[in-house]
Scaffold this active site. Structure first.
Site, mmCIF file in Angstrom:
data_model
loop_
_atom_site.group_PDB
_atom_site.id
_atom_site.type_symbol
_atom_site.label_atom_id
_atom_site.label_comp_id
_atom_site.label_asym_id
_atom_site.label_seq_id
_atom_site.Cartn_x
_atom_site.Cartn_y
_atom_site.Cartn_z
ATOM 1 N N GLY A 46 -2.286 8.930 -6.453
ATOM 2 C CA GLY A 46 -2.566 7.484 -5.058
ATOM 3 C C GLY A 46 -1.107 6.757 -5.464
ATOM 4 O O GLY A 46 -0.011 6.701 -5.203
ATOM 5 N N GLN A 51 4.536 0.733 -1.087
ATOM 6 C CA GLN A 51 5.255 1.906 -1.844
ATOM 7 C C GLN A 51 6.549 2.670 -1.273
ATOM 8 O O GLN A 51 7.028 2.928 -2.092
ATOM 9 C CB GLN A 51 4.481 2.169 -2.572
ATOM 10 C CG GLN A 51 3.590 1.935 -3.809
ATOM 11 C CD GLN A 51 3.218 2.269 -5.090
ATOM 12 O OE1 GLN A 51 1.902 3.257 -4.567
ATOM 13 N NE2 GLN A 51 3.629 3.299 -5.308
ATOM 14 N N CYS A 91 2.939 5.515 -12.897
ATOM 15 C CA CYS A 91 3.209 4.595 -10.977
ATOM 16 C C CYS A 91 4.143 4.696 -10.500
ATOM 17 O O CYS A 91 5.133 5.471 -11.077
ATOM 18 C CB CYS A 91 2.977 3.104 -11.022
ATOM 19 S SG CYS A 91 2.750 2.258 -9.476
ATOM 20 N N LEU A 92 3.856 5.793 -9.035
ATOM 21 C CA LEU A 92 5.251 6.305 -8.315
ATOM 22 C C LEU A 92 6.154 5.204 -8.853
ATOM 23 O O LEU A 92 7.454 6.511 -8.572
ATOM 24 C CB LEU A 92 5.040 6.679 -7.421
ATOM 25 C CG LEU A 92 3.673 8.128 -7.554
ATOM 26 C CD1 LEU A 92 3.573 8.539 -6.234
ATOM 27 C CD2 LEU A 92 4.256 9.388 -7.539
ATOM 28 N N HIS A 133 -5.563 -0.495 -8.635
ATOM 29 C CA HIS A 133 -4.240 0.036 -8.694
ATOM 30 C C HIS A 133 -3.134 -0.369 -7.421
ATOM 31 O O HIS A 133 -3.236 -0.921 -8.010
ATOM 32 C CB HIS A 133 -4.212 0.810 -10.026
ATOM 33 C CG HIS A 133 -2.594 0.894 -10.675
ATOM 34 N ND1 HIS A 133 -1.410 1.585 -10.762
ATOM 35 C CD2 HIS A 133 -1.437 1.440 -9.089
ATOM 36 C CE1 HIS A 133 -0.481 2.104 -11.009
ATOM 37 N NE2 HIS A 133 -0.475 1.845 -9.519
ATOM 38 N N GLU A 134 -4.279 0.197 -6.787
ATOM 39 C CA GLU A 134 -3.796 1.000 -5.252
ATOM 40 C C GLU A 134 -3.458 -0.791 -4.391
ATOM 41 O O GLU A 134 -2.884 -1.184 -3.834
ATOM 42 C CB GLU A 134 -4.021 1.756 -4.481
ATOM 43 C CG GLU A 134 -3.685 2.880 -5.312
ATOM 44 C CD GLU A 134 -2.271 3.589 -5.491
ATOM 45 O OE1 GLU A 134 -1.392 3.020 -4.998
ATOM 46 O OE2 GLU A 134 -1.788 3.823 -6.680
ATOM 47 N N HIS A 137 -1.655 -2.931 -5.558
ATOM 48 C CA HIS A 137 -0.120 -3.086 -4.647
ATOM 49 C C HIS A 137 -0.440 -3.270 -3.059
ATOM 50 O O HIS A 137 1.005 -4.288 -2.893
ATOM 51 C CB HIS A 137 0.341 -1.716 -4.511
ATOM 52 C CG HIS A 137 0.693 -1.282 -5.396
ATOM 53 N ND1 HIS A 137 1.719 -1.265 -6.190
ATOM 54 C CD2 HIS A 137 0.636 -0.118 -6.161
ATOM 55 C CE1 HIS A 137 2.403 -0.460 -6.921
ATOM 56 N NE2 HIS A 137 1.475 0.902 -7.009
HETATM 57 ZN ZN ZN Z 1 1.080 2.360 -8.596
#
Ligand code: ZN
Length: 167
Positions: A46, A51, A91-92, A133-134, A137
């Site tokens: 994701g 981000q 998480c990226l 999670h996304e 963000h």
């Molecule tokens: Zn993330």
């Protein structure tokens, strides 16, 4: 946007509350394409617009094992949450670290696709974790915010160590 990079913690941009999408045009569809490209390149499941420094309520997701089921969520709204589930998340924006997070087991999310069509999806398991999670963000909330103070400290120390080793 080919030069765009994924912001890494503690970049301040990760705390941005993203603005709703109002135009479902080619420019939006290009942004969605770029997000998918970056997510697949870094082998994430994701990626949210915040981000990559973009203040827009968009995230992309693919939780399939073959990474062949792209899904894009615009102006997502989680309208119901059921149960509890503990699952390891990465998480990226936090490369190299993982932590277990408690989230709702099953969720219902209302969202628009890149053509402005409205959808409602019921998700559970990995997809439910990923969507929660996304979606967070887009409000500037990070998964480390769910950890205990001690666990968060340990994770941040590990990140510092990794970042020092990489520089
Ligand atoms: Zn993330």
């Amino acid at each position: 946007m080919s030069e765009t990079k994924i912001l890494v913690y503690p970049h301040k941009g990760l705390r941005t509350v993203a603005a709703p999408v109002t135009e479902f045009d080619d420019a939006l569809r290009q942004k969605v394409k770029d997000l998918f490209a970056m997510m697949y390149k870094d082998e994430g499941c994701g990626l949210a617009a915040t981000q990559v420094g973009l203040s827009a309520r968009i995230f992309v997701m693919d939780v399939s094992p073959q990474q062949d089921q792209p899904r894009c969520f615009i102006n997502p709204e989680i309208i119901s949450k059921v149960g509890e589930s503990l699952s390891e998340e990465g998480c990226l924006s936090f490369p190299g670290v993982y932590a277990k997070v408690v989230r709702a087991k099953e969720i219902t999310v209302r969202y628009f696709d890149e053509f402005g069509q409205s959808h409602t999806l019921v998700a559970e398991g990995l997809a439910a974790h990923c969507i929660q999670h996304e979606a967070e963000h887009l409000d500037g909330i990070l998964y480390i915010d769910h950890l205990s103070k001690l666990k968060r400290m340990m994770l941040l120390k590990k990140i510092e160590k990794l970042q020092r080793a990489a520089s």
